[in-house]
Design an enzyme around this catalytic site. Structure first.
Site, PDB file in Angstrom:
ATOM      1  N   HIS A  65       0.829  -1.223   0.000  1.00  0.00           N
ATOM      2  CA  HIS A  65       0.000   0.000   0.000  1.00  0.00           C
ATOM      3  C   HIS A  65       0.865   1.277   0.000  1.00  0.00           C
ATOM      4  O   HIS A  65       0.550   2.239   0.706  1.00  0.00           O
ATOM      5  CB  HIS A  65      -0.963  -0.025   1.197  1.00  0.00           C
ATOM      6  CG  HIS A  65      -0.286  -0.086   2.537  1.00  0.00           C
ATOM      7  ND1 HIS A  65      -0.773  -0.830   3.592  1.00  0.00           N
ATOM      8  CD2 HIS A  65       0.830   0.516   3.011  1.00  0.00           C
ATOM      9  CE1 HIS A  65       0.019  -0.678   4.642  1.00  0.00           C
ATOM     10  NE2 HIS A  65       1.005   0.135   4.318  1.00  0.00           N
ATOM     11  N   HIS A 100      -1.545   4.441   9.890  1.00  0.00           N
ATOM     12  CA  HIS A 100      -0.195   5.008  10.065  1.00  0.00           C
ATOM     13  C   HIS A 100      -0.229   6.356  10.774  1.00  0.00           C
ATOM     14  O   HIS A 100       0.632   7.195  10.553  1.00  0.00           O
ATOM     15  CB  HIS A 100       0.482   5.195   8.713  1.00  0.00           C
ATOM     16  CG  HIS A 100       0.618   3.967   7.877  1.00  0.00           C
ATOM     17  ND1 HIS A 100      -0.440   3.360   7.259  1.00  0.00           N
ATOM     18  CD2 HIS A 100       1.702   3.240   7.541  1.00  0.00           C
ATOM     19  CE1 HIS A 100      -0.018   2.309   6.571  1.00  0.00           C
ATOM     20  NE2 HIS A 100       1.281   2.210   6.722  1.00  0.00           N
ATOM     21  N   HIS A 110      10.170  -3.866   3.998  1.00  0.00           N
ATOM     22  CA  HIS A 110      10.618  -2.475   3.870  1.00  0.00           C
ATOM     23  C   HIS A 110      10.928  -1.879   5.238  1.00  0.00           C
ATOM     24  O   HIS A 110      10.362  -2.296   6.245  1.00  0.00           O
ATOM     25  CB  HIS A 110       9.642  -1.595   3.091  1.00  0.00           C
ATOM     26  CG  HIS A 110       8.261  -1.380   3.654  1.00  0.00           C
ATOM     27  ND1 HIS A 110       7.368  -2.394   3.904  1.00  0.00           N
ATOM     28  CD2 HIS A 110       7.599  -0.239   3.965  1.00  0.00           C
ATOM     29  CE1 HIS A 110       6.221  -1.894   4.335  1.00  0.00           C
ATOM     30  NE2 HIS A 110       6.334  -0.576   4.400  1.00  0.00           N
ATOM     31  N   GLU A 158       4.303  -5.284   8.526  1.00  0.00           N
ATOM     32  CA  GLU A 158       2.942  -5.181   7.982  1.00  0.00           C
ATOM     33  C   GLU A 158       2.503  -6.471   7.294  1.00  0.00           C
ATOM     34  O   GLU A 158       1.314  -6.655   7.019  1.00  0.00           O
ATOM     35  CB  GLU A 158       2.855  -4.030   6.970  1.00  0.00           C
ATOM     36  CG  GLU A 158       3.021  -2.654   7.587  1.00  0.00           C
ATOM     37  CD  GLU A 158       3.023  -1.526   6.556  1.00  0.00           C
ATOM     38  OE1 GLU A 158       2.922  -0.369   6.967  1.00  0.00           O
ATOM     39  OE2 GLU A 158       3.135  -1.804   5.336  1.00  0.00           O
TER      40      GLU A 158
HETATM   41  C1  DHB Z   1       6.166   3.386   2.191  1.00  0.00           C
HETATM   42  C2  DHB Z   1       5.615   2.122   2.405  1.00  0.00           C
HETATM   43  C3  DHB Z   1       4.537   1.952   3.284  1.00  0.00           C
HETATM   44  O1  DHB Z   1       3.967   0.741   3.573  1.00  0.00           O
HETATM   45  C4  DHB Z   1       3.989   3.044   3.920  1.00  0.00           C
HETATM   46  O2  DHB Z   1       2.914   2.839   4.708  1.00  0.00           O
HETATM   47  C5  DHB Z   1       4.540   4.303   3.731  1.00  0.00           C
HETATM   48  C6  DHB Z   1       5.626   4.474   2.859  1.00  0.00           C
HETATM   49  C7  DHB Z   1       7.293   3.603   1.233  1.00  0.00           C
HETATM   50  O3  DHB Z   1       7.938   2.629   0.797  1.00  0.00           O
HETATM   51  O4  DHB Z   1       7.535   4.755   0.857  1.00  0.00           O
HETATM   52 FE    FE Z   2       2.556   0.959   5.404  1.00  0.00          FE
END
Ligand code: DHB
Ligand code: FE
Length: 279
Positions: A12, A59, A193, A240
């Site tokens: 997302h 978030h 990530h 996540e």
């Molecule tokens: C990014 C990824 C995410 O899951 C999020 O909630 C906010 C930013 C990103 O990779 O920029």
């Molecule tokens: Fe996220």
């Protein structure tokens, strides 16, 4: 009784909202990601779900560090988006399904998941972007929605094993809902990530691909890991992936993986998409 037609798991990333707003789906950077969706669009057009149960993590738009439920369920007639500061447009409101919300809440509490109930709830990019990617280019959303929000932001988080049980309880609730509605469960987040700290930019392709494969062949595989181990393997925001686990647990054991896509990177994220159909 309601029928769970299947499940969809997707990343997302906020940058995708900007890509959609600027029609950059064919741009070389975004194409490998958006090319994963037509197969899912065809499946949705064929299976025609009435309701999308959205399993995602907020978030900081609706919940902040001062009040952070582990699990929360929306029970509003409508859910609104708002500006989160990522430069993505605010999307039109989403229709709720109050009857399903209260059935889900009663069933989960009866199943010893003492969730927070939200009769007002803002939904952030983790809810809105998957909706926009799954039902693109529409003036009005073709499904009613029920948000299920899970804390992945502030320690302590629910474990993978607990999330699996939570997903099973969601599945029981959906299967016992007295309705002829067809429900798709959508889990958003991940895959690997990390946005901050020493390992910012960290991704782990080998782990992500093992995890995606496990959801088809050995769905409880990831429950062997503690959250500290999952953060080590996937990054602070890679956790996540718990949303994917909850979604898979809500489906039948015999659900089949029909489609998947995996692409590195979208922004900082190893982006993944999977589609499961229930028998
Ligand atoms: C990014 C990824 C995410 O899951 C999020 O909630 C906010 C930013 C990103 O990779 O920029
Ligand atoms: Fe996220």
């Amino acid at each position: 009784m309601a029928k769970i037609v299947g499940g969809i798991m997707t990343s997302h990333v906020p940058l995708l909202g900007r890509a959609i707003a600027r029609n950059l789906q064919e741009d070389a950077y975004f194409k490998p990601w958006f090319d994963g969706f037509p197969a899912v669009h065809r499946w949705l057009a064929e299976l025609k779900p009435d309701v999308a149960l959205m399993v995602y993590n907020d978030h900081g738009l609706n919940f902040f560090l001062d009040k952070m439920p582990t699990f929360a369920v929306g029970a509003a007639p409508q859910y609104r988006n708002a500006d989160e500061g990522w430069g993505i447009p605010v999307l039109p409101p989403f229709e709720g399904d109050v009857d399903l919300s209260w059935h889900l809440i009663e069933s989960l509490v009866g199943d010893e998941f003492d969730i927070t109930t939200c009769q007002e709830m803002l939904v952030d990019h983790a809810f809105t972007l998957p909706m926009a990617m799954l039902w693109p280019g529409r003036g009005a959303w073709p499904v009613r929605t029920v948000p299920v929000c899970v804390n992945t932001v502030q320690y302590p988080l629910p474990s993978a094993a607990r999330c699996w049980k939570f997903g099973e309880a969601i599945g029981r609730a959906l299967r016992s809902w007295k309705s002829d509605a067809r429900v798709v469960v959508i889990g958003t987040g991940g895959l690997s990530h990390q946005l901050d700290g020493e390992r910012a930019g960290f991704v782990n392709k080998a782990f992500d691909q093992r995890f995606m494969a496990s959801l088809a062949s050995d769905p409880q595989w990831a429950t062997r890991y503690s959250n500290a181990e999952l953060v080590e393997k996937t990054g602070t925001q890679g956790i996540e992936l718990l949303m994917w686990l909850i979604t898979r647990a809500a489906l039948d054991g015999g659900a089949t993986a029909l489609h998947s896509n995996y692409h590195i990177p979208i922004s900082n994220t190893a982006a993944g998409l999977m589609l499961f159909e229930n028998p």
